[in-house]
Structures are given as C-alpha cells and as structure tokens.
Design a protein around this motif. Structure first.
Motif, PDB file in Angstrom:
ATOM      1  N   SER A  80     -45.757  18.702 -13.901  1.00 23.21           N
ATOM      2  CA  SER A  80     -45.715  20.159 -13.834  1.00 23.21           C
ATOM      3  C   SER A  80     -47.197  20.727 -14.265  1.00 23.21           C
ATOM      4  O   SER A  80     -47.645  21.586 -13.727  1.00 23.21           O
ATOM      5  N   ILE A 137     -45.610  28.361 -10.608  1.00 21.66           N
ATOM      6  CA  ILE A 137     -45.577  26.971 -11.329  1.00 21.66           C
ATOM      7  C   ILE A 137     -45.047  27.228 -12.840  1.00 21.66           C
ATOM      8  O   ILE A 137     -44.536  26.750 -13.413  1.00 21.66           O
ATOM      9  N   THR A 138     -45.717  28.547 -13.546  1.00 23.98           N
ATOM     10  CA  THR A 138     -45.489  28.843 -14.619  1.00 23.98           C
ATOM     11  C   THR A 138     -44.145  29.295 -15.045  1.00 23.98           C
ATOM     12  O   THR A 138     -43.424  28.759 -15.834  1.00 23.98           O
ATOM     13  N   CYS A 140     -41.668  28.292 -13.117  1.00 25.24           N
ATOM     14  CA  CYS A 140     -40.629  26.884 -12.830  1.00 25.24           C
ATOM     15  C   CYS A 140     -40.741  26.096 -14.300  1.00 25.24           C
ATOM     16  O   CYS A 140     -39.813  25.466 -14.752  1.00 25.24           O
ATOM     17  N   ILE A 141     -41.938  26.113 -14.690  1.00 29.46           N
ATOM     18  CA  ILE A 141     -42.052  25.373 -16.051  1.00 29.46           C
ATOM     19  C   ILE A 141     -41.344  25.917 -17.136  1.00 29.46           C
ATOM     20  O   ILE A 141     -40.328  25.057 -17.806  1.00 29.46           O
ATOM     21  N   GLU A 144     -37.464  25.402 -16.331  1.00 31.58           N
ATOM     22  CA  GLU A 144     -37.011  24.015 -16.641  1.00 31.58           C
ATOM     23  C   GLU A 144     -36.832  23.965 -18.036  1.00 31.58           C
ATOM     24  O   GLU A 144     -35.730  23.001 -18.582  1.00 31.58           O
ATOM     25  N   SER A 161     -39.651  13.120 -12.402  1.00 34.33           N
ATOM     26  CA  SER A 161     -40.992  13.423 -12.037  1.00 34.33           C
ATOM     27  C   SER A 161     -41.059  13.769 -10.570  1.00 34.33           C
ATOM     28  O   SER A 161     -41.968  14.434  -9.961  1.00 34.33           O
ATOM     29  N   VAL A 164     -39.848  17.182  -9.446  1.00 35.16           N
ATOM     30  CA  VAL A 164     -40.805  17.909  -9.875  1.00 35.16           C
ATOM     31  C   VAL A 164     -41.931  18.063  -9.079  1.00 35.16           C
ATOM     32  O   VAL A 164     -42.531  19.322  -8.695  1.00 35.16           O
ATOM     33  N   ILE A 168     -43.529  21.265  -6.788  1.00 34.79           N
ATOM     34  CA  ILE A 168     -44.726  21.838  -7.041  1.00 34.79           C
ATOM     35  C   ILE A 168     -45.316  21.732  -5.512  1.00 34.79           C
ATOM     36  O   ILE A 168     -46.087  22.804  -5.049  1.00 34.79           O
TER      37      ILE A 168
END
Length: 359
Positions: A80, A137-138, A140-141, A144, A161, A164, A168
């Motif tokens: 990520s 992406i921020t 999603c991070i 999660e 991994s 993810v 992305i």
C-alpha cells in the motif's frame, strides 16, 4: 489557458481541416486582484515555493520507493505504501512541469508553444489523476487499518499482499483512464497569437468540449475527491477512537494477564496510518473547500471572471498538496523501525534500531 482572447475550436477528428476561429469573451469581474498581483503570486508561489517543495518531495519519494522495494512486498502495508509513494511521485513530477509553465518568465521566453495551454494536457490533468489516486489509496489504507483494529482475526485472512496490489492497480487504471475524454476534446495545434505576433503550439477544442468537461469536473472535482476525503476522515476518527480504547483496555487488563486480538505491531501501524491520514486531511481541506466555492461560483475558474483569485488560491492549494506528498518519509522514518533500519543501511548511517513488533 492563454491570456489571449483568441482560441480555436475543432469539430470532427481532422483538426487541420476543420479548425475555425471564434472569440472567447473573458468577462473579468475580479476587481480585488490585479493581473500584476496574480503574476507576482505565480512567480513566488508556483515558480519558487511550490517548485522547491516538489523537487525535495521527488527525491524523498524516490527514496521511499527504493526502501519499500528493499523491504519486500510480503507485507500488505508495504504494498500500500509503495503504491502511495508512486502516486505521490507522480503528483510532484507533474507539478514541477506545471510550475515551470506557470512561470511568466518561461512562458514569455523563446519557446515554440504557449506554456499555459500546453500544461493543461501535459501537467494539469496528469496531476489531477495522480492526486485522485493518492486520495483513494489513502482512503483504502485507512479503511483497511480500521478493519484490522476492529475485526483483526477476520481481516488478516482476507487482506493479502496480492489482493492489496490488485486493488491499487485497479485504482491506477480507473482513475487514469477516466481522464481519457479530456485528450479527445482538447488537442494541440499551431495557432497565431496576435498579442505576441507569433504562431505557437496551443490548444484547440472540439465543439462538445464544454459539455464533456462539465461531466469530468463533476467526477474528478466533486465525486472522487469528496468521497475519498470523507472516507479518510471517517476512518481516521474511528482509528483514533479504537486506538484510545485499546490503550485504556490494555492498561486496565495488564495486571490480570489478559490480552486482546490486536497485536502491538498492528497498533503501531495504525498509529502511523493515523499520522499519514491526518497530514492528508490538513493539506487537502483547503482544496476541498475550494472545490465547493467553484461549484457555488462558476466564475471562479481559470477562464472565469474571478480567474486571478482562482490562480492565487490554487497556488496555495498546490503548496499544501506538495507538502502532503513530500513529508511522508519523516512519518515512516520516525514510526517504522524497519523503514528506519533500511534507510540507515542505504545511507550508511550507524545506529541501533529495535525491530521488534514493527512493520
């Protein structure tokens, strides 16, 4: 866009055969800020301050990418953060070119193109793509990490991994592809600029450009940023609340020998993500409010009556965006022992680092 009042429109696919001229009347109603004042802000904010931050951030994100590659991608967190560093790098590189084009000294030099128009397709929209990628992406991070803190046992069997990485990659593909229509309705062609008495490469437009760009504005300046921004805020608040609850619970249950399902490592990673998302919220709040203002007042645009105010506010927003994309390396270095150890190893910095229970 060019400050000249002449633009060109193309109707159809053959630009050279169907080009027609028309006059665009830019109704300047901005009495608060003069053109000279706008030029000063372009030189100071875009060409100087923002440019320095962008160059610095480009270096730091290249370092981030190298460190994460050296750490490997067995950990979903590394995947990520690698994706985030790559999008941040794209944001900064495109801004470097945009700042160069916004520099009046460069635009008025002996270059064969109108820089303010050429940057629209070569810097402006690519920057929009990478900025939206960074936002999602921020989001999603943080989402999660929320799941890891609230339902750790279930999430660890789902979040891998590989998955993810696929998510992305999908974010990159969708958000880059969604800007494709811009390159259909806006194209480059040779144009004569009366104010400069020169023929330069500039933008020409298709007849349906305005309608298509209104749709794109709704998608890229309203739906995508607002949904990502809202997700980051909600998930960050949840993370902070849950981390505080876990800390209090652990202090109260230590003497009794109890333990919960959230490891020390997961909590450390969650705190690091909170720092990343907090930086994102602080830096992107002004731009989000600016989007609201653009919706309320259509004249607040690059070709509208309040174009000078638009330029000035945008310059400060870009400085904040650049800051967000440049400072993550300090968060990683201070909150991740493995990142710090690999960074020190790369630059031959001596020092003992405790790698226990860390990402």
């Amino acid at each position: 866009m060019s400050e000249a009042n002449k633009t060109e429109t193309v109707g159809g696919d053959n630009v050279s055969d169907t080009t027609t001229h028309h006059v665009v009347a830019v109704r300047v109603i901005d009495g608060l800020v003069s053109d000279d004042m706008r030029l000063i802000f372009q030189i100071v904010n875009f060409a100087t301050i923002c440019q320095l931050i962008d160059v610095f951030g480009t270096v730091t994100n290249v370092i981030n990418l190298i460190v994460f590659v050296r750490l490997g991608f067995n950990d979903p967190v590394n995947v990520s953060l690698f994706g985030l560093a790559l999008s941040d790098l794209g944001c900064l590189v495109t801004l470097i070119w945009l700042n160069t084009c916004f520099n009046p000294l460069f635009n008025q030099s002996d270059i064969p193109f109108e820089a303010m128009e050429v940057q629209y397709l070569t810097a402006g929209w690519p920057h929009v793509s990478f900025t939206r990628i960074t936002s999602w992406i921020t989001a999603c991070i943080t989402f999660e990490r929320c799941l890891c803190i609230t339902v750790p046992l279930k999430v660890k069997t789902i979040v891998t991994s590989k998955r993810v990485g696929v998510i992305i990659l999908i974010i990159y593909i969708i958000l880059i592809a969604s800007t494709g229509p811009v390159y259909y309705v806006n194209r480059f062609a040779w144009k004569f600029y009366p104010d400069r008495n020169r023929t330069l490469i500039g933008l020409v437009f298709t007849e349906d450009r305005e309608a298509i760009e209104k749709i794109l504005f709704a998608i890229h300046s309203v739906f995508i940023p607002f949904s990502a921004f809202g997700t980051v805020i909600i998930c960050t608040v949840v993370l902070v609340v849950k981390l505080n609850e876990k800390t209090k619970w652990r202090k109260a249950s230590t003497a009794q020998g109890k333990s919960d399902n959230v490891s020390n490592r997961d909590q450390k990673v969650a705190r690091m993500i909170v720092m990343i998302s907090t930086l994102f919220i602080v830096c992107f709040t002004p731009m989000t409010l600016f989007f609201v203002a653009m919706i309320v007042e259509p004249e607040l645009s690059i070709t509208g009556g309040y174009r000078n105010i638009f330029f000035i506010v945008s310059s400060f927003s870009f400085i904040l965006e650049s800051t967000n994309s440049s400072l993550n390396i300090f968060i990683y270095y201070s909150m991740s022992s493995k990142f710090k150890a690999e960074f020190n190893k790369m630059f031959c910095i001596e020092g003992k680092v405790d790698l226990k229970d860390d990402m």
